[in-house]
Design a protein around this motif. Sequence first.
Motif, short mmCIF file in Angstrom:
data_model
loop_
_atom_site.label_atom_id
_atom_site.label_comp_id
_atom_site.label_asym_id
_atom_site.label_seq_id
_atom_site.Cartn_x
_atom_site.Cartn_y
_atom_site.Cartn_z
N ALA A 1 0.85 -1.19 0.14
CA ALA A 1 0.04 -0.04 0.05
C ALA A 1 0.85 1.04 -0.14
O ALA A 1 0.50 2.07 -0.75
CB ALA A 1 -0.92 -0.06 1.28
N ALA B 1 1.23 4.21 -3.23
CA ALA B 1 0.61 5.40 -2.78
C ALA B 1 1.99 6.50 -3.05
O ALA B 1 2.07 7.51 -3.69
CB ALA B 1 0.23 5.62 -1.47
N ARG C 1 -4.48 5.02 -3.68
CA ARG C 1 -4.67 3.97 -2.48
C ARG C 1 -5.32 2.78 -3.13
O ARG C 1 -6.07 2.81 -4.10
CB ARG C 1 -5.54 4.55 -1.47
N THR D 1 -7.62 -1.41 -6.99
CA THR D 1 -7.79 -0.09 -6.54
C THR D 1 -9.24 0.47 -7.34
O THR D 1 -9.47 0.02 -8.29
CB THR D 1 -6.73 0.75 -6.67
#
Length: 340
Positions: free
Chosen positions: A240, A244, A250, A276
């Motif tokens: 994650a 990002a 995200r 996502t």
Amino acid sequence: MPNTTPDAPLTGGSRDDDRLRDLALARSGLDRVAHERARTSILDELLGDPATRVVELRGERLPVRASAADDLALQLRAPVDSDRARLGLHLGRGPDGAAYLGVVSPEPAPEHASEPASKHGEEPGAEAPTWLTLRQAGEALGARDAGLFTTALALANWHATHRHCPRCGAETEPTQAGWVRRCGRDGSEHYPRTDPAVIMSVIDRDDRLLLGRGAHWPEGRFSVLAGFVEPGESFEAAVAREVAEEVGIRIADARYLGNQPWPFPSSLMVGYAATTSETDLRPDPAEIAEARWVTRMEYRDLLSSNTIRTPSGISIAKRLIEHWLGATVESVAGPSVVDR
């Protein structure tokens, strides 16, 4: 190896049973016999036994030759006197009990492939070896030889960069058959390093794949995202964070698919598939030169037109892309689009 039938699914089951199988560098046919390493005489024993099979590493290259099945095989040999002055690595034993010993040679690999076979303990007239890197040979090697090459290279890389004690700065020396370095001043022991990294396919709601080009990569070289795991971080948290940081979106979840060593110089690559609902990419220019979403048809067209290249054949990156694509890259555009 992936199924090479054109357009054949590569997952082999339901969403809960579609992990990546037979990753090129996650294969081995040896028992590591770790209990033998503590015997101080083990390297002398192996070097004195003509049945020991030696793999000689020069730089990042090992000698290979074509096998009877037109694949590649490591050229193994019996020990020679000069091996006693080299760094020895007890790599394990085969099902028949034969020992496999890596030796790290200071000699450079031949620039143009071959040397007389007799120089490597082979009978005169035997086929001369070609010295290849793991990136060049790994995919075509059998399980035993891929494991030998991967382990020998990882250990050699570690020894080359850990010659001094991190506690006091004194020189260290190899012990335990090449699996430990001991400080000559304070007696502390130091063990081979492995740096975990995550690598992930990111898929949006329209089933498009996210591809990125590294800041220092040439035009046309695209791959999935990847990054090192930080202290105090789980693999999923690293997935994650890296997504990002690199492209500004995200993820909703991250699903484990497989892992393999990556001895360039000392990583363990842990593969994930992430999803996502965010599609507005904001690449970090320090990391990513460009990022894009592609459909399967767009990716096939880009490959076929040689507009983009696919990551190395031994990498998880290639297998993650094929996992999403539902076919091997070679079945779509041939082997010329794969980086080596």
